[in-house]
Enzyme design. Sequence first.
Site, PDB file in Angstrom:
ATOM      1  N   GLU A 123       0.836  -1.211   0.000  1.00 38.38           N
ATOM      2  CA  GLU A 123       0.000   0.000   0.000  1.00 38.38           C
ATOM      3  C   GLU A 123       0.867   1.255   0.000  1.00 38.38           C
ATOM      4  O   GLU A 123       1.714   1.424   0.872  1.00 38.38           O
ATOM      5  CB  GLU A 123      -0.925   0.058   1.224  1.00 38.38           C
ATOM      6  CG  GLU A 123      -1.868   1.264   1.122  1.00 38.38           C
ATOM      7  CD  GLU A 123      -2.593   1.624   2.424  1.00 38.38           C
ATOM      8  OE1 GLU A 123      -3.663   2.233   2.333  1.00 38.38           O
ATOM      9  OE2 GLU A 123      -2.093   1.309   3.521  1.00 38.38           O
ATOM     10  N   GLU A 142     -22.014   4.750  -0.501  1.00 37.71           N
ATOM     11  CA  GLU A 142     -23.194   4.225   0.205  1.00 37.71           C
ATOM     12  C   GLU A 142     -22.832   3.487   1.509  1.00 37.71           C
ATOM     13  O   GLU A 142     -23.665   3.395   2.400  1.00 37.71           O
ATOM     14  CB  GLU A 142     -24.004   3.294  -0.712  1.00 37.71           C
ATOM     15  CG  GLU A 142     -23.215   2.081  -1.180  1.00 37.71           C
ATOM     16  CD  GLU A 142     -24.042   1.196  -2.122  1.00 37.71           C
ATOM     17  OE1 GLU A 142     -23.722  -0.002  -2.199  1.00 37.71           O
ATOM     18  OE2 GLU A 142     -24.987   1.706  -2.745  1.00 37.71           O
TER      19      GLU A 142
END
Lengths: 186, 186
Positions: A123, A142
């Site tokens: 990462e 959402e």
Amino acid sequence: MSTPIDKKFEEITISSQPIFEGRVISVHVDTVQLPNGAMSTREIVRHPGAVAVLALLDDRMLVVEQYRKPLERSQIEIPAGKLEPGEDPAEAAKRELEEETGYRCANLKHLSSFYTSPGFSDEILHLYVAEHLVEGNIHLDEDEFLECEAITLEQAQQYIREQRISDAKTVAAVYAWQLYKLTGRF
Amino acid sequence: MSTPIDKKFEEITISSQPIFEGRVISVHVDTVQLPNGAMSTREIVRHPGAVAVLALLDDRMLVVEQYRKPLERSQIEIPAGKLEPGEDPAEAAKRELEEETGYRCANLKHLSSFYTSPGFSDEILHLYVAEHLVEGNIHLDEDEFLECEAITLEQAQQYIREQRISDAKTVAAVYAWQLYKLTGRF
């Protein structure tokens, strides 16, 4: 022929075992040959990379509070998010800033890019500074729930002492902001 | 009854699926209920935690170069390592400093502790400062290959620009060192 500097102590992949393909991360275990010829294994988490923004509103920075499931508690962090496939990091940073805080910024300045945990993960986090913000609308994903506020450097340092801020990118951003206040430079 | 501040936007675990138990990390996927009642999943990497040391020899800091398999290249970082089970972080930091650099330090100062990647992992890194170092002997783990050197702040900043230094803990440590030089305080 000399070894390129970035291949010093190279660990040669002998085999690679896929373990998991998730929505966000994937995991594999490599069997490697060490520089002395011995064998070992390396557990590796692949991640699409992320962006984060030190967004300054005069004398305050924007932070968002959200629940971090791996820690089982909510945390205060600078606005951040994952890169979409193929997305330019600066564009991703603008997108995340607007999605999470409602503020837009035409020109982000790149501050640094760092690997969050190079012992087990690839990462990379690209950190930007945003000034001259323009107010817009928050529009969260959402499955995203968070609250935005603007805090002073002193509040940020207090949150660090209280561990309400306790993630690498936000701690690094607060250091960078403190240096900026002392030197006038990022 | 109000929600404790650190449980704001809590994601309730509905089920947890173990994926992988490795030597270093373990992985599980939680099915969670979001604050709005909708369901989602969270991919989580558990890690034992780590320590790192900003070790200062007068005007230079100790760094180690080692191969980072997830990045497929070698990197220059401050001395660091994983916590052993039950180990005190300050003791672990002293241990790693001596193992990797040969230098001992009687009194470490705690600088900060941060989660390296709270979106998917519980890894916490405890960062210390070591001064008044005493020379001893390097003794690496059997699968550890690295080289130690002492660099100035200007070299560290150059290495950051060249991305030979590009991990969160070392970037944070260099910021902290720069602040120390400007303010006299960690």
